[in-house]
Design an enzyme around this catalytic site. Structure first.
Site, mmCIF file in Angstrom:
data_model
loop_
_atom_site.group_PDB
_atom_site.id
_atom_site.type_symbol
_atom_site.label_atom_id
_atom_site.label_comp_id
_atom_site.label_asym_id
_atom_site.label_seq_id
_atom_site.Cartn_x
_atom_site.Cartn_y
_atom_site.Cartn_z
ATOM 1 N N LYS A 34 24.283 -47.746 8.845
ATOM 2 C CA LYS A 34 23.515 -47.511 7.625
ATOM 3 C C LYS A 34 22.381 -46.536 7.883
ATOM 4 O O LYS A 34 21.707 -46.627 8.912
ATOM 5 C CB LYS A 34 22.907 -48.833 7.132
ATOM 6 C CG LYS A 34 23.824 -49.658 6.264
ATOM 7 C CD LYS A 34 23.017 -50.762 5.580
ATOM 8 C CE LYS A 34 23.904 -51.634 4.696
ATOM 9 N NZ LYS A 34 23.156 -52.741 4.104
ATOM 10 N N ARG A 68 23.180 -63.051 -6.216
ATOM 11 C CA ARG A 68 22.676 -62.456 -7.461
ATOM 12 C C ARG A 68 23.689 -62.597 -8.584
ATOM 13 O O ARG A 68 23.345 -62.834 -9.723
ATOM 14 C CB ARG A 68 22.372 -60.967 -7.252
ATOM 15 C CG ARG A 68 21.189 -60.718 -6.369
ATOM 16 C CD ARG A 68 21.099 -59.284 -5.958
ATOM 17 N NE ARG A 68 22.228 -58.935 -5.122
ATOM 18 C CZ ARG A 68 22.334 -57.836 -4.395
ATOM 19 N NH1 ARG A 68 21.380 -56.945 -4.431
ATOM 20 N NH2 ARG A 68 23.386 -57.606 -3.643
ATOM 21 N N SER A 80 17.804 -53.378 -2.375
ATOM 22 C CA SER A 80 17.008 -52.386 -1.634
ATOM 23 C C SER A 80 17.514 -50.976 -1.935
ATOM 24 O O SER A 80 16.731 -50.044 -2.092
ATOM 25 C CB SER A 80 17.086 -52.651 -0.134
ATOM 26 O OG SER A 80 16.588 -53.916 0.176
ATOM 27 N N HIS A 87 14.219 -60.673 -2.184
ATOM 28 C CA HIS A 87 14.293 -61.256 -0.832
ATOM 29 C C HIS A 87 13.162 -62.274 -0.638
ATOM 30 O O HIS A 87 13.384 -63.379 -0.135
ATOM 31 C CB HIS A 87 14.098 -60.184 0.253
ATOM 32 C CG HIS A 87 15.171 -59.154 0.353
ATOM 33 N ND1 HIS A 87 14.911 -57.813 0.396
ATOM 34 C CD2 HIS A 87 16.525 -59.280 0.470
ATOM 35 C CE1 HIS A 87 16.046 -57.135 0.528
ATOM 36 N NE2 HIS A 87 17.046 -58.005 0.573
HETATM 37 O O1 PNS Z 1 21.092 -56.956 3.683
HETATM 38 P P1 PNS Z 1 22.549 -56.814 4.044
HETATM 39 O O2 PNS Z 1 22.819 -55.476 4.702
HETATM 40 O O3 PNS Z 1 23.462 -57.085 2.879
HETATM 41 O O4 PNS Z 1 22.840 -57.962 5.119
HETATM 42 C C1 PNS Z 1 24.120 -58.124 5.701
HETATM 43 C C2 PNS Z 1 23.977 -58.875 7.028
HETATM 44 C C3 PNS Z 1 23.018 -58.111 7.910
HETATM 45 C C4 PNS Z 1 23.432 -60.257 6.764
HETATM 46 C C5 PNS Z 1 25.376 -58.987 7.694
HETATM 47 O O5 PNS Z 1 25.933 -57.697 7.795
HETATM 48 C C6 PNS Z 1 25.294 -59.628 9.079
HETATM 49 O O6 PNS Z 1 25.205 -60.827 9.182
HETATM 50 N N1 PNS Z 1 25.284 -58.777 10.138
HETATM 51 C C7 PNS Z 1 25.150 -59.222 11.509
HETATM 52 C C8 PNS Z 1 26.425 -58.964 12.323
HETATM 53 C C9 PNS Z 1 27.408 -60.078 12.101
HETATM 54 O O7 PNS Z 1 27.175 -61.222 12.433
HETATM 55 N N2 PNS Z 1 28.567 -59.718 11.469
HETATM 56 C C10 PNS Z 1 29.602 -60.660 11.150
HETATM 57 C C11 PNS Z 1 29.335 -61.304 9.795
HETATM 58 S S1 PNS Z 1 30.541 -62.514 9.402
#
Ligand code: PNS
Length: 158
Positions: free
Chosen positions: A41, A90, A127, A17
């Site tokens: 989560k 990745r 993570s 990150h």
């Molecule tokens: O580290 P992660 O859990 O893979 O990150 C995923 C994240 C938090 C970037 C994604 O779930 C997100 O953008 N969540 C915010 C809610 C949202 O906007 N959801 C619609 C995505 S198209």
């Protein structure tokens, strides 16, 4: 001012990150690290703890700020005048879901997503894996910042 967001759960922030955040900070005037709250989560660190850890590791990068967000990422972007979402990729396995989110975010609010190739050194890193390895006493030094390593050791090692 050109602003980008690096969103994620960051439970906890890893060196993968951090690599993306720092590289993004060289391309934009300001990078906002958004710690997204996902109630589905199970997390090891609270949102405040995650924010504190990230603030500590980016403190030498004055154009990086760290915040939390409860809702849609595009609403967070709209409220702060952020034009771009920066995500690390990745492997091909990341791509399908990331593309879907990028297209949804663009369709919702016209926010662009820029994919940055993960440093190969961190291509296997997540993570979740860090937490699993640390739980069983495995060595995750070099994969997370030292301050995160210390916290993981205190909380997870059985
Ligand atoms: O580290 P992660 O859990 O893979 O990150 C995923 C994240 C938090 C970037 C994604 O779930 C997100 O953008 N969540 C915010 C809610 C949202 O906007 N959801 C619609 C995505 S198209």
């Amino acid at each position: 001012m050109r602003k980008a967001v690096c969103p994620g759960s960051f439970d906890p922030v890893t060196n993968g990150h951090l690599d993306i955040i720092v590289r993004a900070s060289r391309l934009f005037d300001e990078v906002v690290v958004a710690v997204l709250i996902n109630k589905n989560k199970a997390n090891v660190f609270t949102v405040d703890e995650r924010i504190e850890l990230i603030r500590e590791v980016v403190r030498d990068h004055p154009n990086v700020v760290v915040e939390s967000s409860h809702g849609l990422l595009v609403d967070f972007c709209r409220a702060r005048g952020i034009q771009a979402i920066v995500k690390g990729l990745r492997a091909v396995s990341d791509f399908d879901y990331e593309l879907q989110m990028a297209q949804m975010n663009h369709s919702l609010a016209g926010v662009e997503t820029l994919f940055m190739s993960t440093n190969p050194q961190y291509a296997f890193l997540s993570s979740s894996l860090v937490k699993e390895v640390a739980t069983y006493g495995g060595d995750v030094s070099g994969l997370v910042p030292d301050i995160v390593l210390k916290q993981l050791r205190e909380r997870l090692i059985r």
